[in-house]
Design a protein around this motif. Structure first.
Motif, PDB file in Angstrom:
ATOM      1  N   VAL A  47       0.960  -1.182   0.011  1.00  0.00           N
ATOM      2  CA  VAL A  47       0.107   0.022   0.083  1.00  0.00           C
ATOM      3  C   VAL A  47       0.990   1.097  -0.119  1.00  0.00           C
ATOM      4  O   VAL A  47       1.785   1.318   0.605  1.00  0.00           O
ATOM      5  CB  VAL A  47      -0.836  -0.160   1.294  1.00  0.00           C
ATOM      6  N   ARG A  48       0.720   2.015  -0.727  1.00  0.00           N
ATOM      7  CA  ARG A  48       1.291   3.362  -0.768  1.00  0.00           C
ATOM      8  C   ARG A  48       0.630   4.583  -0.488  1.00  0.00           C
ATOM      9  O   ARG A  48      -0.671   4.445  -0.466  1.00  0.00           O
ATOM     10  CB  ARG A  48       1.604   3.762  -2.392  1.00  0.00           C
ATOM     11  N   LEU A  49       1.094   5.270   0.566  1.00  0.00           N
ATOM     12  CA  LEU A  49       0.555   6.529   1.202  1.00  0.00           C
ATOM     13  C   LEU A  49       1.532   7.711   0.477  1.00  0.00           C
ATOM     14  O   LEU A  49       2.418   7.834  -0.028  1.00  0.00           O
ATOM     15  CB  LEU A  49       0.921   6.403   2.728  1.00  0.00           C
ATOM     16  N   ASP A  50       0.570   8.947   0.751  1.00  0.00           N
ATOM     17  CA  ASP A  50       1.058  10.060   0.218  1.00  0.00           C
ATOM     18  C   ASP A  50       1.792  10.670   1.255  1.00  0.00           C
ATOM     19  O   ASP A  50       2.195  10.320   2.384  1.00  0.00           O
ATOM     20  CB  ASP A  50       0.042  10.864  -0.198  1.00  0.00           C
ATOM     21  N   GLU A  51       1.889  12.199   1.058  1.00  0.00           N
ATOM     22  CA  GLU A  51       2.980  12.719   1.846  1.00  0.00           C
ATOM     23  C   GLU A  51       2.535  13.016   3.294  1.00  0.00           C
ATOM     24  O   GLU A  51       3.150  13.222   4.298  1.00  0.00           O
ATOM     25  CB  GLU A  51       3.567  14.170   1.218  1.00  0.00           C
ATOM     26  N   GLN A  52       0.856  13.063   3.311  1.00  0.00           N
ATOM     27  CA  GLN A  52       0.381  13.190   4.700  1.00  0.00           C
ATOM     28  C   GLN A  52       0.017  11.837   5.162  1.00  0.00           C
ATOM     29  O   GLN A  52      -0.757  11.685   6.174  1.00  0.00           O
ATOM     30  CB  GLN A  52      -0.958  13.869   4.143  1.00  0.00           C
ATOM     31  N   GLN A  53       0.480  10.794   4.722  1.00  0.00           N
ATOM     32  CA  GLN A  53       0.327   9.383   5.169  1.00  0.00           C
ATOM     33  C   GLN A  53      -0.991   9.010   5.090  1.00  0.00           C
ATOM     34  O   GLN A  53      -1.514   8.119   5.476  1.00  0.00           O
ATOM     35  CB  GLN A  53       0.888   9.414   6.674  1.00  0.00           C
ATOM     36  N   ASN A  54      -1.848   9.530   4.045  1.00  0.00           N
ATOM     37  CA  ASN A  54      -3.127   9.121   3.670  1.00  0.00           C
ATOM     38  C   ASN A  54      -2.904   7.951   2.366  1.00  0.00           C
ATOM     39  O   ASN A  54      -2.024   7.973   1.710  1.00  0.00           O
ATOM     40  CB  ASN A  54      -3.835   9.994   3.101  1.00  0.00           C
TER      41      ASN A  54
END
Length: 920
Positions: free
Chosen positions: A422-429
Motif C-alpha cells: 500500500v502506498r501512502l502520500d506525503e500526509q500518510q493517507n
C-alpha cells in the motif's frame, strides 16, 4: 486465535474477529481504481527477481516472529513452543515449551512475541501468552532474557501486564506486539466476545446473564483492556509507565490509561512505522454476508492511527457504516448509532458511557467484491497488518527489498493468501495498492510478516487448514535479486514410460534465462551419471527400472537450476477407447438408448481381466449458472461440486474425513443423510452463513456464490457419507438416458472407462523392487444439443454478454471445438440484430476451412427482439472444430448480431427413433 470462523470457509467465524477500523485524518472515501498510481510504476521490479525460500518446515500453528540484529529468527507456536532459526547453521532449534493455557483446540495459548528495540544490549524478548492464576485465566505479557547461546533464561521473567479473559469465549484474542520509534510497546487484544447469536452483525446483547455476548463490555468499554490496542513504556525493572498521548489520561474515572486505540473486534496483527510511529493493523470483521435490519454486512479492515482514537466496534464497521440499536429480547430495531455522539449504556459497561467519536477504516472490504477496493477480490476474509518498509542503502545485504518499496505498507490476508503493498502520500493517507508476488508467491495462509534488519522479508505461513498440524506450515524468507538471475531449467521427454531397451529423446531447449544474452551450458544425468552436455540428447535405458533424469542449466557466472523427470521402464500404458455408433458430442433431449462399447488392449497383459475394467456413467445436472468458459472446459469438470469446493475457502476449515475448525464433510453427510430438505437448506446456509448446529461457532457467509454452485457443493458433500455407489455399467451395451428429462437442459452425461494393468516388478534407483502398474482412462461427455453463446471455446472480435455473445462485426468468429455432427441435419439459431442483415458461415477446422453451413439472416428490429432461424448442415465424419464466421463486406458492417443459443437439430431418423423409444 485470529480466524473468524464464519469467514474462512464453512466455519471460520469465531476466531479472528471481524473488524472495524478507521483513519481519523481521512476526510473523503478513497476510490482505489481512481487513486493516483505509484510515481515509479515503470521501474517496478520484475516478479522473477524475488525468491521465496523455506527456512523451517513442519511447524504447528505458528503465530508470530521477530528477527534479531544478528539475523536469528525467533518464532512461536500457539501450543507453547518457542524456536530460533540460526542463519549460520541453517537450523531451527526448540528453545522452550511454555506451559500455556491453550484453550480447546484453537484459541489462546502462546499468541505472540516481539524483540526489544535494544535487544543487542539487553537481550529481552516479550511473549503474549495465556496463563491460569489462582483459578482465573489471564493473558500475560512476559519479558524474558535470552542468553548468548540462545537459551531462554526462565528465571528472568518479568510479568509486564496481565488482564483477565472470559475463558468460555472461543473468539477474538488479538496477541500481536510492536514498537514505535520512542520505545513504546503496542499490544493488540481481541474483544473476547461470542459473535454467533448476532447473525453476523453487532454483538450488543444486553440481556441478563449474557455478558459474553456483548462487546460493549469489552471493545466498547473504556475501563476494559480487551478489544483494544494498548500502548505502554516498559521500564528496566519490568514495570511500565504511560506515554503521553494515549486515548485517556491517567486518573480519568471510568477509563484505563493504557488504551491507545479502542473499538476493535480482533486486531490480530499490528505494526508500527519505525519512522513515523504511526500504528497500522488488520481488523477481522463480522460475518454477515448481506446488509440486514441490525445493520451492515461484515467488512474486514486495514486501519491506520496517527493518534489515539476510537475505531467504533461494536457500533460501526468499515468506513463508519452504523449498526442499529437492537433489543435482542424483543427483536425491536432502533435508530442507528451516531459516530459523533456515541453512548455505551450497556449494563455490562464498567467504564464511562460517553465515548470518543468513531473513526473510519483506511481500507475495508466484504465477502463480495469491494466497490472501493476491487483488487482485493472475493471470498473469506482475514485482514493482517504488516510492516512499513524503509529502504536503507547502507544495509549491505544485496538481497534486501529494492528502493521501489520504500515507505510501502505491506498488508496481507490469511484467507485469500495475498500480500499487497500500500502506498501512502506525503500526509500518510491512502494512495494506491498493488499485489506483491501475485503469481509466484504461493503464500499458504500468511500469519505474520516482518522485514528484518537485513531488508529481507520473513514470513510465517500457518498452512492450508485451520486448527491442525499442517504439513505446509513453515517459516519462509523472501529475497530480492538485483543482479544475475539463475537460468530456469526445463527438462522434457518425448515419452516417460516404455519397455527395455527404451530409447527416449530429451529436450532442454525450453530452458531459459531472464537475463538476456547469458550463455547457458547443459548437463544431463542418466542413471546417476553425468552423460551428456547436449541441449537435446537421446538416451537408451537397457534395463527395467524407475530412473530419475536430471538437467542442470548453468549460466556463465555459475548460477544454475535443475529440472528432473522420472522415467519408468518395464511396462506400457494400456489402450482404452470408448466407441459409439451414435453421436459422441450430443444427447437428444428426450429419452433414447445410447449404444457404446469399450475396448481395452495391453501389450503386457495377454488376457484382459474384466474385473480390472471399470465403466461408469454419471449425470451432472447443471454445469454453471452463467458459464464463463468454453464448453470443452466446462464439460471436463466432471465433479463440479468437488471442484467448486477446491476453489473456495471451505478447505481452510473442513477436511473430507478429519475434523478441523468445522466438522468433516463426511460428518456433515452422515448427519443429513435422512433429511430430504438438506440440499436446499445447506445450499442456502453456505450463502448466508449461520451456526449453532455443531457448536456455537458460525459458518461464514459466501454471498459471492450462486445457488446453483452451492447446490452442487452440497450434493458432493452429502455423497461422502454414503458407501461408494458407482453407476457401474457393462463394458458393452446400451443405456437409457433419462436423468435430464423434465430438467433444464444444461447437464452432462459423463461416460468414463478405465483399466489398470497387472503391472510389472521394477527396481527404482537405490530401492527394492516395486510394482509398476499403469492406468488409462477414456472419457466421453455428452451435452445437450442446445449450446449457449457464452459456451464458445474461442472468440475472435466477439464478447461474452452473460449467456449471450455480442459485439459481433464483419470477420468476427467464435469456435466450438471437437464437435461430432453425426445425425445432425441443421442448426437453429436464436438471435437478434437491430438493423443489419448478414451471413453466418460455418467452417470446419479453420476460419477458411470447408464450408458446411450458411445462414443468411435479416435484422429483427431491436436488440431485445429475438427470433429463431435454421440453416441446413452438410454431412461430415469424425469430430471437427466448428468456426462460426460472420460476413458482411458492405458497410456499415459493425454490430451485426447477438446470439443467445444454437440448437444442433437431429435428423428425422433420430427423431423418429426417439419417438418410437418413448412410445414403448
Amino acid at each position: 486465535m485470529f480466524i473468524s470462523f464464519a469467514k474462512y470457509s464453512l466455519y471460520l467465524g469465531a476466531f479472528l474477529g471481524l473488524s472495524s477500523l478507521a483513519h481519523e485524518s481521512m476526510t473523503t472515501p478513497v476510490k482505489a481504481e481512481n487513486a493516483q498510481v505509484w510515481a515509479d510504476t515503470l521501474n517496478r521490479p520484475e516478479e522473477n527477481r524475488f525468491t521465496k525460500s523455506v527456512l523451517s518446515n513442519d511447524l504447528n500453528e505458528p503465530m508470530e516472529l521477530a528477527v534479531a540484529p544478528d539475523g536469528r529468527v525467533f518464532f512461536v507456536e500457539r501450543a507453547g513452543k518457542f524456536y530460533v532459526y540460526d542463519p549460520v547453521q541453517k537450523k531451527t532449534r526448540l528453545l522452550y515449551d511454555f506451559p500455556v493455557k491453550a484453550v480447546d483446540k484453537y484459541l489462546n495459548g502462546l499468541l505472540g512475541m516481539t524483540i526489544d528495540p535494544n535487544f543487542a544490549k539487553n537481550h529481552y524478548l516479550y511473549f503474549f501468552y495465556t496463563i491460569e492464576d489462582k483459578g482465573q485465566t489471564k493473558q500475560r505479557i512476559g519479558r524474558f532474557k535470552v542468553n548468548d547461546d540462545s537459551t531462554l533464561d526462565i528465571e528472568s521473567e518479568k510479568s509486564i501486564i496481565e488482564f483477565p479473559l472470559d475463558l468460555e469465549v472461543s473468539a477474538h484474542t488479538g496477541g500481536s506486539m510492536a514498537w514505535d520509534a520512542h520505545g513504546n510497546l503496542f499490544i493488540s487484544t481481541g474483544d473476547n466476545t461470542v459473535p454467533f447469536e448476532s447473525n453476523g452483525h453487532a454483538p450488543i446483547d444486553e440481556r441478563e446473564k449474557r455478558p459474553i455476548f456483548d462487546a460493549q463490555r469489552s471493545a466498547g468499554n473504556p475501563n476494559d483492556l480487551r478489544g483494544k490496542i494498548l500502548r505502554i513504556h516498559v521500564e528496566s525493572d519490568g514495570s511500565y509507565t504511560i506515554p503521553e498521548g494515549n486515548l485517556f489520561p491517567k486518573g480519568m474515572e471510568g477509563t484505563r490509561p493504557e488504551i491507545y486505540v479502542m473499538g476493535c473486534r480482533n486486531p490480530y496483527r499490528i505494526s508500527v512505522d519505525p519512522a513515523t510511529s504511526i500504528l497500522y493493523w488488520g481488523e477481522i470483521g463480522p460475518d454477515a454476508g448481506t446488509d440486514g435490519v441490525q445493520g451492515p454486512r461484515g467488512y474486514d479492515e486495514f486501519n491506520q492511527a496517527k493518534k489515539a482514537g476510537n475505531y467504533g466496534w461494536p457500533y460501526f464497521v468499515g468506513d463508519n457504516k452504523a449498526y442499529n440499536q437492537y433489543d435482542f429480547a424483543t427483536k425491536k430495531v432502533g435508530t442507528p448509532f451516531d459516530a459523533n455522539a456515541l453512548v455505551n449504556n450497556s449494563p455490562y459497561n464498567t467504564g464511562m458511557k460517553n465515548l470518543p467519536p468513531a473513526q473510519k477504516a483506511m481500507i475495508w472490504y466484504p465477502y463480495n467484491q469491494s466497490a472501493e477496493f476491487p483488487k482485493l477480490g472475493v471470498g473469506g476474509r482475514c485482514a493482517m497488518g504488516g510492516p512499513v518498509y524503509h529502504f536503507d542503502a547502507s544495509v549491505s545485504n544485496p538481497n534486501k527489498l529494492p528502493a521501489y518499496y520504500d515507505k510501502a505498507l505491506f498488508v496481507y490476508d490469511w484467507m485469500r493468501n495475498w500480500i499487497y503493498a500500500v502506498r501512502l502520500d506525503e500526509q500518510q493517507n491512502y494512495q494506491s495498492m498493488e499485489a506483491f508476488m501475485p503469481t509466484t508467491g504461493d503464500f499458504r495462509r500468511p500469519v505474520d510478516m516482518e522485514i528484518g534488519p537485513d531488508g529481507s522479508v520473513y514470513l510465517l505461513e500457518y498452512g492450508s487448514v485451520y486448527g491442525i498440524d499442517n504439513e505446509d506450515a513453515r517459516l519462509v524468507k523472501v529475497d530480492f535479486n538485483s543482479g544475475n538471475r539463475a537460468p530456469v531449467a526445463q527438462a522434457i521427454a518425448t515419452d516417460t514410460i516404455g519397455l527395455a531397451p527404451f530409447k527416449v529423446a530429451f529436450t532442454g531447449d525450453k530452458s531459459h534465462d531472464f537475463d538476456k544474452g547469458d550463455k547457458l551450458s547443459y548437463q544431463w544425468k542418466f542413471e546417476g551419471k553425468a552423460i551428456s552436455t547436449e541441449v537435446n540428447p537421446t538416451y537408451t535405458f537397457s534395463k527395467n527400472g524407475i530412473y530419475k533424469v536430471s538437467l542442470t542449466v548453468k549460466d556463465q557466472l555459475g548460477a544454475s537450476s535443475t529440472s528432473t523427470i522420472n522415467i519408468k521402464v518395464g511396462n506400457t500404458v494400456p489402450e482404452v477407447a470408448i466407441a459409439t455408433t451414435d453421436n459422441s458430442t450430443f444427447f437428444i433431449p428426450t429419452q433414447t438408448p445410447f449404444k457404446y462399447a469399450v475396448s481395452v488392449k495391453d501389450k503386457e497383459d495377454q488376457l484382459i481381466d474384466p474385473k480390472r475394467v471399470k465403466v461408469v456413467l454419471n449425470y451432472i445436472p447443471k454445469v454453471s449458472k452463467e458459464p464463463q468458459m468454453g464448453h470443452q472446459q466446462l464439460t471436463s469438470t466432471f465433479s463440479l461440486g468437488k471442484s467448486l469446493i477446491a476453489g473456495s475457502d471451505c478447505k481452510a476449515c473442513h477436511q473430507v474425513n478429519a475434523k478441523s475448525v468445522g466438522p468433516s464433510f463426511t460428518e456433515v453427510s452422515k448427519r443429513y443423510r435422512e433429511d430430504k430438505t438438506a440440499i436446499a437448506k445447506l445450499a442456502n446456509k453456505i450463502i448466508i452463513g449461520g451456526g449453532g448446529v455443531w457448536d456455537e461457532r458460525e459458518m461464514s457467509a459466501h454471498p459471492q456464490l450462486s445457488r446453483e454452485e452451492t447446490t452442487e457443493m452440497v450434493k458432493y458433500i452429502l455423497s461422502l457419507g454414503n458407501e461408494p455407489i458407482e453407476n457401474r455399467i457393462p463394458q458393452k451395451g446400451s443405456v437409457t438416458l433419462k436423468e435430464h428429462v423434465g430438467k433444464e437442459q444444461e447437464g452432462r452425461y459423463v461416460l468414463t472407462a478405465s483399466y489398470t494393468d497387472k503391472g510389472s516388478l521394477v527396481a527404482p534407483q537405490g530401492k527394492t523392487k516395486a510394482l509398476l502398474a499403469l492406468n488409462k482412462t477414456d472419457v466421453l461427455v455428452l451435452r445437450p444439443t442446445k449450446v449457449y453463446g457464452s459456451e464458445a471455446d474461442e472468440l475472435n472480435n466477439v464478447s461474452r454478454q452473460g449467456k449471450r455473445l455480442g459485439s459481433i462485426h464483419n470477420g468476427s468468429y467464435f469456435v466450438l471445438k471437437n464437435i461430432d455432427l453425426k445425425n445432425i441435419e441443421q442448426l437453429t439459431y436464436r438471435y437478434s440484430s437491430r438493423d443489419k442483415g448478414a451471413t453466418l458461415e460455418v467452417h470446419a477446422d479453420s476460419p477458411t476451412g470447408a464450408l458446411i453451413s450458411t445462414l443468411n439472416y435479416e435484422p429483427t428490429g431491436n436488440w431485445n427482439t429475438y427470433t429463431e432461424k435454421s440453416a441446413a448442415l452438410q454431412a461430415t465424419t469424425g469430430k471437427h472444430d466448428l468456426y462460426f464466421v460472420f460476413v458482411k463486406t458492405t458497410t456499415p458492417n459493425k454490430d451485426l448480431f447477438s446470439l443467445e443459443w444454437i440448437d444442433f437439430v437431429p435428423t428425422a431418423v433420430e427423431k423418429s427413433a426417439t419417438k418410437a423409444t418413448v412410445g414403448k
